[in-house]
Enzyme design. Structure first.
Site, PDB file in Angstrom:
ATOM      1  N   TYR A 119       0.787  -1.241   0.000  1.00 38.57           N
ATOM      2  CA  TYR A 119       0.000   0.000   0.000  1.00 38.57           C
ATOM      3  C   TYR A 119       0.822   1.296   0.000  1.00 38.57           C
ATOM      4  O   TYR A 119       0.247   2.382  -0.001  1.00 38.57           O
ATOM      5  CB  TYR A 119      -0.954   0.000   1.211  1.00 38.57           C
ATOM      6  N   HIS A 153     -14.634  -8.042  -0.325  1.00 41.35           N
ATOM      7  CA  HIS A 153     -14.690  -9.488  -0.547  1.00 41.35           C
ATOM      8  C   HIS A 153     -15.691 -10.187   0.356  1.00 41.35           C
ATOM      9  O   HIS A 153     -15.789 -11.416   0.347  1.00 41.35           O
ATOM     10  CB  HIS A 153     -13.293 -10.092  -0.312  1.00 41.35           C
ATOM     11  N   HIS A 192      -8.903  -0.108  -6.015  1.00 42.95           N
ATOM     12  CA  HIS A 192      -8.008  -0.828  -5.100  1.00 42.95           C
ATOM     13  C   HIS A 192      -6.584  -0.374  -5.365  1.00 42.95           C
ATOM     14  O   HIS A 192      -6.196  -0.177  -6.525  1.00 42.95           O
ATOM     15  CB  HIS A 192      -8.130  -2.342  -5.285  1.00 42.95           C
ATOM     16  N   SER A 208      -3.788  -2.088  -4.365  1.00 43.33           N
ATOM     17  CA  SER A 208      -3.007  -3.248  -4.811  1.00 43.33           C
ATOM     18  C   SER A 208      -3.743  -3.958  -5.943  1.00 43.33           C
ATOM     19  O   SER A 208      -4.953  -3.755  -6.131  1.00 43.33           O
ATOM     20  CB  SER A 208      -2.801  -4.211  -3.635  1.00 43.33           C
TER      21      SER A 208
HETATM   22  C1  DQA Z   1      -7.563  -3.150  -0.919  1.00 47.54           C
HETATM   23  C2  DQA Z   1      -7.453  -4.641  -1.239  1.00 47.54           C
HETATM   24  C3  DQA Z   1      -8.224  -5.471  -0.231  1.00 47.54           C
HETATM   25  O1  DQA Z   1      -8.124  -6.850  -0.548  1.00 47.54           O
HETATM   26  C4  DQA Z   1      -7.650  -5.250   1.158  1.00 47.54           C
HETATM   27  O2  DQA Z   1      -8.391  -5.984   2.107  1.00 47.54           O
HETATM   28  C5  DQA Z   1      -7.563  -3.814   1.509  1.00 47.54           C
HETATM   29  C6  DQA Z   1      -7.129  -2.857   0.511  1.00 47.54           C
HETATM   30  C7  DQA Z   1      -6.662  -2.307  -1.842  1.00 47.54           C
HETATM   31  O3  DQA Z   1      -6.894  -1.110  -1.918  1.00 47.54           O
HETATM   32  O4  DQA Z   1      -5.740  -2.845  -2.448  1.00 47.54           O
HETATM   33  O5  DQA Z   1      -7.793  -3.433   2.654  1.00 47.54           O
HETATM   34  O6  DQA Z   1      -8.902  -2.734  -1.104  1.00 47.54           O
END
Ligand code: DQA
Length: 139
Positions: free
Chosen positions: A23, A77, A97, A99
């Site tokens: 992140y 999810h 997202h 990631s």
């Molecule tokens: C996320 C991806 C999710 O799987 C994870 O639980 C997050 C961040 C992302 O921004 O990459 O908290 O949403």
């Protein structure tokens, strides 16, 4: 001026400290300053919560916005209620997202909200938010 709200879900208040390999090192507040400077044509509000109830309330009370940029974190999810809230309003929502969730554990490949949004931007680091704002700026 178009009004956009960025809504960040669970654990996204920890950006900058949390799993920097996934992140990055910047807090969202720091990055938001740059986004506001780079999109003067947009009025950008921001909300973050770790509470699913508060996220639902925020989505349902965002009917006056021109667009929502939504990163629900792990609720992506697990939560049908966020998808239902998105379907209850007519404001366009872009899912983002940081990631690349497709590249991670199998459980992250499913999003309960993808079918309810205009589109999904994933894997570009914090730039995912910038790409979503770019969409709203020119949409
Ligand atoms: C996320 C991806 C999710 O799987 C994870 O639980 C997050 C961040 C992302 O921004 O990459 O908290 O949403």
């Amino acid at each position: 001026m178009k009004k956009i709200i960025i809504i960040n879900g669970v654990n996204l208040g920890e950006l900058g400290n949390r799993e920097p390999d996934w992140y990055g090192n910047s807090s969202f507040e720091e990055y938001l300053k740059k986004l506001r400077a780079d999109f003067p044509e947009l009025e950008i509000d921001y909300f973050q919560s770790n509470s699913l109830d508060l996220l639902v309330d925020k989505i349902l009370s965002s009917k006056n916005y021109d667009g929502i940029v939504l990163n629900p974190g792990a609720f992506t999810h697990t939560s049908i209620v966020l998808a239902d809230a998105i379907k209850a309003i007519s404001v366009p929502v872009v899912e983002v997202h940081i990631s690349n969730v497709a590249k991670r554990e199998k459980l992250r490949r499913e999003s309960f909200i993808s079918a309810a949004v205009i589109g999904t931007i994933t894997g570009f680091g914090l730039k995912s938010y910038r790409l979503a704002l770019d969409f709203f700026s020119t949409h």
